[in-house]
Design an enzyme around this catalytic site. Structure first.
Site, PDB file in Angstrom:
ATOM      1  N   SER A 135       2.958 -20.600  27.649  1.00  0.00           N
ATOM      2  CA  SER A 135       3.664 -19.559  26.895  1.00  0.00           C
ATOM      3  C   SER A 135       3.357 -18.188  27.490  1.00  0.00           C
ATOM      4  O   SER A 135       2.466 -18.047  28.333  1.00  0.00           O
ATOM      5  CB  SER A 135       3.220 -19.584  25.436  1.00  0.00           C
ATOM      6  OG  SER A 135       1.924 -19.039  25.329  1.00  0.00           O
ATOM      7  N   LYS A 136       4.121 -17.215  27.027  1.00  0.00           N
ATOM      8  CA  LYS A 136       3.916 -15.853  27.501  1.00  0.00           C
ATOM      9  C   LYS A 136       2.493 -15.388  27.181  1.00  0.00           C
ATOM     10  O   LYS A 136       1.887 -14.649  27.943  1.00  0.00           O
ATOM     11  CB  LYS A 136       4.946 -14.942  26.827  1.00  0.00           C
ATOM     12  CG  LYS A 136       4.776 -13.485  27.190  1.00  0.00           C
ATOM     13  CD  LYS A 136       5.978 -12.672  26.789  1.00  0.00           C
ATOM     14  CE  LYS A 136       5.601 -11.266  26.358  1.00  0.00           C
ATOM     15  NZ  LYS A 136       4.553 -10.619  27.149  1.00  0.00           N
ATOM     16  N   ARG A 137       1.985 -15.861  26.045  1.00  0.00           N
ATOM     17  CA  ARG A 137       0.635 -15.461  25.652  1.00  0.00           C
ATOM     18  C   ARG A 137      -0.420 -15.894  26.678  1.00  0.00           C
ATOM     19  O   ARG A 137      -1.403 -15.203  26.901  1.00  0.00           O
ATOM     20  CB  ARG A 137       0.288 -15.995  24.268  1.00  0.00           C
ATOM     21  CG  ARG A 137       0.221 -14.888  23.235  1.00  0.00           C
ATOM     22  CD  ARG A 137       0.139 -15.435  21.825  1.00  0.00           C
ATOM     23  NE  ARG A 137       1.362 -16.127  21.465  1.00  0.00           N
ATOM     24  CZ  ARG A 137       1.413 -17.350  20.942  1.00  0.00           C
ATOM     25  NH1 ARG A 137       0.300 -18.032  20.720  1.00  0.00           N
ATOM     26  NH2 ARG A 137       2.565 -17.895  20.639  1.00  0.00           N
ATOM     27  N   GLY A 169       0.028 -16.040  29.836  1.00  0.00           N
ATOM     28  CA  GLY A 169       0.129 -15.058  30.916  1.00  0.00           C
ATOM     29  C   GLY A 169      -0.605 -13.781  30.561  1.00  0.00           C
ATOM     30  O   GLY A 169      -1.360 -13.234  31.367  1.00  0.00           O
ATOM     31  N   ASP A 170      -0.412 -13.314  29.327  1.00  0.00           N
ATOM     32  CA  ASP A 170      -1.076 -12.083  28.885  1.00  0.00           C
ATOM     33  C   ASP A 170      -2.590 -12.264  28.872  1.00  0.00           C
ATOM     34  O   ASP A 170      -3.351 -11.393  29.291  1.00  0.00           O
ATOM     35  CB  ASP A 170      -0.606 -11.698  27.471  1.00  0.00           C
ATOM     36  CG  ASP A 170       0.884 -11.350  27.451  1.00  0.00           C
ATOM     37  OD1 ASP A 170       1.422 -11.067  28.541  1.00  0.00           O
ATOM     38  OD2 ASP A 170       1.485 -11.362  26.365  1.00  0.00           O
TER      39      ASP A 170
END
Ligand code: GLU
Length: 505
Positions: A262-264, A266-267
């Site tokens: 998920s994008k999370r 990546g963050d």
């Protein structure tokens, strides 16, 4: 069955930036089309106006342009099967909805959201299907007159697919083999809503795949649950002879291996999950992209190609053309692929090595100029040649290379403590004299003369070279000393030596 030209499609919904998993799906479609001399179609599935995000379509097109993944037809590319934006195909879908209604393979349902909710709360595991449709408000339970009147009065309705229980649905999947499920578990999915006169994803997807003569549907695993309904729809329309072959790609998993990427993630771990930087039009939030983070598009493509597919050999570096040659959809794995972003960085490093020094220098030159340095391109090429094997990204070059262009003003304290000895100033002064006497300042000649001098004096090469490096670079790092001095030239080398002697004593 006659031989059909291979045609595949990538059909995103413009609901936001393209996720890196979507990029991989498109890449596999592209490789499959290219290797079979087929067509690759770009379709926009925008029938859900609620989720439409302005700019998403343009973003997706720009992403593929950057990556070098080309479409043969579709939105913004033209072609004879258009329009390719589903919101522009309303009338077409209505025609096919009517066909199903006329054939008794779909029916009209008037149940309001409240009525549906009431059923859900009173009937355990309520599902709109053969068991329950008889107690609902639809054209199967109402008379033809009542139904027609309700529609005439403008009552909102949906059209539902009439799933026949007791059937086996076979999905022929190029990756998973034959998947069989019982039709009993399926519900009567909504195909069309009178409220906006638009079909749902399922109907539009099937009608378009048929009309656009799609032969292979290669898409993410998250669409596997929809496949049985899609097979039944193909049959309901009588199109079973041209039903596409399916391939449901494995999920991209978190770097740790468990759960969907998920994008999370990546963050949290500091890597992009989008090809290009994305500016959210609603929240203003900016998400990083592979392009802006300094990745080469070839590296991203190479990295993604190997997430879920492997060539069966040790080879890891593939150009797009080589991927077209080697790719084999039946070699895709069924299980999820761990998103090893470190491997993506490794690929970028490999592409830096593969590219010519001139090409990297072109990319590095603006940074050099922005730092107020005016150097001819050939000098920048020389620096790149010495240093490119030490970086993963072009943007990392400046910090490592600035000393070539700017003399050190300070000397790293730790290195001074360790490397600048009692007699270093004296030894460096002697070394300066040796170098001053050289007419031939080539790497070989300097090396030859300096080593002979150290031997004659009984100096330890390590001690001399460490102090020399500190004087010229300011820290204890960098390429070979004579590579540096040959680049700096005699004058600059002596100037830096003298300053170090003066400052460090
Ligand atoms: N519109 C779907 C998506 O956003 C397409 C799924 C499919 O390929 O059938 O991915």
């Amino acid at each position: 069955m006659t031989e059909r030209k291979i045609r595949v499609r990538f059909a995103p919904s413009p609901t936001g930036p393209l996720h890196i998993g979507g990029v991989r799906t498109a890449l596999y479609n592209y490789l499959f089309a290219r290797q079979h001399g087929g067509d690759f179609v770009f379709r926009i599935e925008d029938t859900d106006s609620q989720r439409f995000v302005p700019g998403a379509e343009e973003y997706i097109i720009e992403s593929f342009r950057w990556l070098g993944i080309k479409f043969d037809e579709g939105v913004s590319f033209g072609g004879s099967h258009g329009p390719y934006r589903q919101s522009e195909r309303k009338e077409i879908y209505r025609e096919y909805v009517d066909k199903l209604l006329e054939a008794g393979k779909a029916y009209v349902a008037f149940d309001t959201p409240d009525e549906l909710e009431a059923k859900r709360s009173t009937i355990e595991n309520f599902q709109y299907d053969a068991h329950t449709r008889g107690i609902m408000r639809n054209s199967l339970t109402l008379s033809k007159e009542e139904t027609d009147q309700l529609i005439k009065d403008g009552t909102q309705y949906v059209v539902r697919f009439k799933v026949i229980p007791g059937e086996e649905v076979h999905i022929n999947d190029m990756i998973r083999g034959e998947v069989v499920i019982k039709s009993d578990i399926l519900d009567d999915k909504v195909l069309y809503k009178s409220a906006d006169g638009l079909p749902t994803y399922h109907l539009a997807n099937i009608v378009d795949d048929h009309l656009m003569e799609i032969t292979h549907v290669i898409r993410g695993e998250e669409w596997l649950p929809s496949a049985p309904l899609h097979v039944l729809l193909y049959k309901a329309f009588g199109w079973q002879d041209t039903m596409p072959q399916f391939a449901h790609l494995p999920l991209l998993l978190k770097p740790e291996g468990k759960g969907k990427l998920s994008k999370r993630d990546g963050d949290r771990l500091g890597f992009p999950v989008f090809p290009l930087e994305w500016h959210d039009p609603k929240t203003g939030e900016v998400s990083s992209g592979y392009k802006e983070s300094g990745y080469f598009p070839e590296a991203v493509v190479n990295f993604l190609a190997l997430l879920g597919w492997n060539p069966g050999t040790e080879q890891e570096l593939f150009s797009l053309e080589q991927l077209v040659e080697a790719f084999d959809i039946s070699r895709c794995s069924k299980s999820g692929a761990k998103f090893d972003y470190q491997k993506g960085i490794w690929f970028n490093h490999e592409y830096i090595l593969q590219k010519s020094n001139e090409e990297i220098a072109e990319l590095f030159a603006p940074t050099v100029a922005n730092n107020g340095i005016d150097e001819p391109m050939e000098r920048i090429v020389q620096v790149v040649a010495m240093m490119k094997d030490r970086v993963n990204f072009v943007k990392e070059l400046w910090d490592l290379c600035s000393f070539f262009f700017i003399a050190p003003l300070e000397y790293d304290e730790k290195t001074v403590k360790k490397r600048w000895k009692e007699n270093s100033a004296e030894v460096m002064a002697q070394l300066a004299e040796v170098l001053r006497g050289l007419d031939d300042f080539s790497i070989e000649n300097q090396e030859h003369v300096v080593f002979a001098w150290m031997e004659a004096k009984g100096y330890k090469p390590g001690d001399v070279m460490n102090a020399f490096r500190l004087a010229l670079v300011g820290i204890g790092k960098g390429p070979g000393m004579f590579d540096i001095t040959a680049f700096l030239g005699k004058e600059e080398t002596l100037r830096r030596l003298e300053r170090a002697i003066e400052v460090l004593k």
